[in-house]
Every structure is written in C-alpha cells, then in structure tokens.
Design an enzyme around this catalytic site. Structure first.
Site, short mmCIF file in Angstrom:
data_model
loop_
_atom_site.label_atom_id
_atom_site.label_comp_id
_atom_site.label_asym_id
_atom_site.label_seq_id
_atom_site.Cartn_x
_atom_site.Cartn_y
_atom_site.Cartn_z
N HIS A 66 0.85 -1.20 0.00
CA HIS A 66 0.00 0.00 0.00
C HIS A 66 0.89 1.26 0.00
O HIS A 66 1.89 1.32 0.71
CB HIS A 66 -0.89 -0.02 1.25
CG HIS A 66 -1.96 1.04 1.25
ND1 HIS A 66 -1.69 2.36 1.52
CD2 HIS A 66 -3.30 0.98 1.03
CE1 HIS A 66 -2.81 3.05 1.47
NE2 HIS A 66 -3.81 2.24 1.16
N GLU B 84 0.67 4.13 1.33
CA GLU B 84 0.95 4.77 2.61
C GLU B 84 2.02 4.00 3.38
O GLU B 84 2.94 4.59 3.96
CB GLU B 84 -0.33 4.86 3.47
CG GLU B 84 -0.07 5.54 4.80
CD GLU B 84 -1.23 5.42 5.77
OE1 GLU B 84 -2.39 5.61 5.35
OE2 GLU B 84 -0.97 5.11 6.95
N SER C 163 -9.55 0.41 -1.42
CA SER C 163 -9.55 1.33 -0.29
C SER C 163 -9.52 0.53 1.01
O SER C 163 -10.47 -0.18 1.36
CB SER C 163 -10.83 2.20 -0.34
OG SER C 163 -11.09 2.75 0.93
S1 SF4 Z 1 -8.07 8.07 6.20
FE1 SF4 Z 1 -8.21 10.25 5.79
S2 SF4 Z 1 -7.86 11.26 7.77
FE2 SF4 Z 1 -7.14 9.14 7.94
S3 SF4 Z 1 -4.96 9.26 7.45
FE3 SF4 Z 1 -6.02 8.75 5.55
S4 SF4 Z 1 -6.41 10.74 4.59
FE4 SF4 Z 1 -5.89 11.16 6.73
#
Ligand code: SF4
Length: 399
Positions: free
Chosen positions: A172, A174, A315
């Site tokens: 992912h 992130e 997601s």
């Molecule tokens: S889900 Fe939204 S609020 Fe949470 S880290 Fe990701 S972008 Fe930021």
C-alpha cells in the site's frame, strides 16, 4: 532552483468551493443527516452510519488538487498516482486535465521546473519526493497530518534503535511511504505485518530466538522478503521493536497486534526489559476510528436486513468497514452505485473471498426492508445519494 512547496493550500479555497460542491456533495445525504440519519421511502428504510464518507485528509487533498489546477492553468499538473482510492474522484481529476505519473503513458517522464506535482493524502516515499525536488518541480503536498504522525513515530523508533513493526499492507502506498521514513535514519529498519496470523509468526520467532535455528530463519526471511527493510536480520532486528500502523487498518486488530508483540517481548526478555525493548503508539487516524465506531454503533442499535458499504475495492478503510459489518449482517461492499445491478443482482467485493462477485436474491422482494449504509473515507456523498436512489427504485411499487 529549490522547489516551491505548497502545504497549506493555494489561496483559492473559495474559488473551487462551487465545483467541489457540484462534483461531490449531495442534498439528499444532507437531508438524511438532518432527519437523524434515517430515510424512509415506501417499504424501504435506510439507516446511515453517523460517520461516513470523505475524511478530513481526503477533503483537503481533493480541495488542493482543484486549487492547483486553477492556480496553474497553463502548466502541466501531475498526480503521482491515485490521489485517493476512489475511481470516480480520480476520473473527475483527469477530466480537469490533471495527469497521472502512474499511467503507463507517463512512465519514465522527465520532470522539470515547469511541472506541478500533487503529492497524495497517503504521502510518497522519500525517494519519490527526492526525484521531484531534484527536478525542481512545484509541489502541492496534501500528505495528511495523521500520516505525518505515523512518520514521526517511525522516525523516532529508528533514532532510538527500534525496528518499526508496521501493521499494514506492505504494497500500500501509505505503508511504502512510512517504511521509507525508517530507512532515512542510519540503521533504521522496518517489518510490515499484514494481520494477526503474520504477527503470530513474528512473535513466535521472538519467543524462540534464544535458540538459533537456520531453517526457521530461512523460512522467516522468505515469508517477509517483500515486507522488510533491506538486509533485515530477524535475530538482530527483533531485539527492540516499536509498533505503528497504517492509518486505515482495523483498529481492534492493530491493538491486538500491538499486544501480541508486547507479550512476546515480555516472554522473551522479561518484564524489567520491556521499557527498553518495546514501544507502541496507536496511529490509526481518528477518521478511520470514527467510521469504524459508527458502523458498530449502527449495527448494535437497529435490526438490519443487510448492509451496503460503498468505496473502492482497493480502499483499505472501506474494506475494513465491510469486514466489521460482515460479522453481523449480510454485507455487500460495492465500488459504486453501478454495483446495484437490479433488485435480483448485486456486484460486490466478497468480504471472505476478497474478489468481485455477483450475488443473486440480495434484496428482500416483499415487506419492509431495513438497509444500513456507510461509505469509505474516499467516497463522495453524491455516490451515496445514487445508491439510495437505486434502493428506492428497487424497492418501489414498479420494481
Ligand atoms: S483516512 Fe483520511 S484522515 Fe485518515 S490518514 Fe487517511 S487521509 Fe488522513
């Protein structure tokens, strides 16, 4: 030339507010909220979770992308890849003329000072950022504050000699970005564990690490080859661990993973060693937590025939909402309103099979029907409205 970086918007918030409202907002959803998150239409009752849809980070990222387009009308504006995991939002950005560096047609693109690059809400790796900075691109950084908070913890772990154990998906964006932060510190290391099963494997290794075993070591290295820092040595690098997580994981699972590591370190090194060998910070973001809490509350407060969860199949936070719901009621995770094919058929991502499937007879054909509804942090309200409208049609007299 040093790059120009916009981190707090581009002073065009009001200028883009109209197009954002038109593209993503919904009057019907607002009305449902005002009516106590409940919508009655004939035999249909829709119960909306109290928290759903765009989170603060996504709201901001989309807002900045539109501002960037407007601020630089004659320059090429790029996104590194999907700004968020929602195909509709990404398509709308393409329609604005924003290009995606992740597209095959843009591969290996030589960037320069005239180019504008938008960094997504989940951030980019350190090496990607370096590439854009070296090319002196103008950067619009929408990295969410909650992601920056994870980076801060991972960086601190590395500085203090702890290996970051990241509960997340190693592929992912992130988590790739977070892991890259650990490597910025001399000697920094990381290991990504997907779930409790993988955490258990690592914890057993820790417990048994006083008796070296080459077979066990080889199996470990093979299993975590793609999920660990270069040169990862489990006998050296699991002696001091700090837990963190991808912000959108299932919070109960992240907490459980942290506890598993705490117990393993206690068992291996003893209670007195724990403070110098184990660290943990809950880095689930508040938006993810609020959405998970809201579906739990919805499931506990009203009897439902089924639950619909709307959001991109890739997601993470949406998939986790579907997992929570599927434990209590029949749950359909649809990518968008098109997933609701007819009163007889629904196209959805199966929570257990993790693949797209078409299910039949998903909607009770007679009598009152109560449907719970939520959407992931990257799903705009207008898609929620379209789902409600379809449900009205499917349960209406002519259906
Ligand atoms: S889900 Fe939204 S609020 Fe949470 S880290 Fe990701 S972008 Fe930021």
């Amino acid at each position: 030339m040093p790059p120009v970086i916009f981190r707090k918007g581009l002073d065009l918030k009001h200028a883009v507010a109209g197009v954002l409202a038109e593209s993503y907002h919904s009057t019907l959803v607002q009305e449902i909220k005002d009516a106590g998150y409940r919508h009655d239409s004939g035999r249909l009752t829709v119960h909306l979770a109290r928290e759903f849809g765009f989170c603060y980070g996504v709201d901001r990222a989309v807002d900045y992308a539109y501002q960037a387009r407007q601020r630089f009308p004659s320059r090429t504006v790029y996104l590194t890849g999907e700004i968020i995991h929602n195909p509709h939002v990404n398509d709308q950005l393409r329609a604005q003329g924003i290009r995606f560096l992740s597209d095959a047609s843009e591969a290996g693109k030589a960037l320069g000072p005239d180019d504008v690059v938008i960094l997504p809400a989940f951030g980019v790796t350190v090496s990607e950022l370096r590439r854009f900075m070296q090319a002196s691109c103008t950067l619009v950084d929408t990295t969410c504050g909650s992601v920056l908070n994870v980076w801060k913890n991972v960086t601190r772990y590395a500085r203090e000699g702890f290996t970051s154990v990241i509960h997340g998906k190693y592929w992912h964006e992130e988590t790739c970005a977070t892991a890259s932060q650990a490597l910025e510190i001399d000697g920094g290391r990381y290991l990504v564990v997907l779930d409790k099963t993988e955490a258990q494997i690592v914890c057993e290794y820790i417990r048994e690490s006083h008796t070296p075993d080459q077979t066990r070591r080889a199996a470990f290295l093979e299993r975590f080859a793609a999920a660990s820092s270069p040169g990862f040595d489990p006998d050296r690098d699991l002696a001091r661990v700090g837990c963190a997580n991808q912000t959108t994981m299932l919070s109960t699972e992240s907490l459980a993973v942290g506890e598993m590591f705490r117990e393993a370190m206690r068992a291996r090194y003893g209670e007195q060693e724990l403070p110098v060998r184990f660290r943990a910070f809950d880095t689930i973001c508040s938006a993810t937590q609020d959405r998970q809490d809201a579906v739990l509350q919805l499931l506990a407060s009203v009897p439902l025939d089924l639950m619909i969860v709307i959001g991109g199949y890739n997601s993470s936070n949406t998939c986790n909402l579907a997992r929570i719901c599927a434990e209590k009621v029949p749950t359909y995770h649809v990518a968008d309103p098109d997933g609701l094919i007819s009163p007889a058929e629904i196209r959805h991502r199966s929570v257990s099979g993790k693949r797209e499937a078409v299910s039949s007879d998903w909607l009770p054909s007679t009598g009152p029907v109560a449907i719970g509804l939520t959407s992931g942090a990257s799903t705009p309200d207008n898609l929620v409205e379209q789902v409600v409208r379809k449900l009205e049609r499917f349960t209406g007299p002519a259906a």
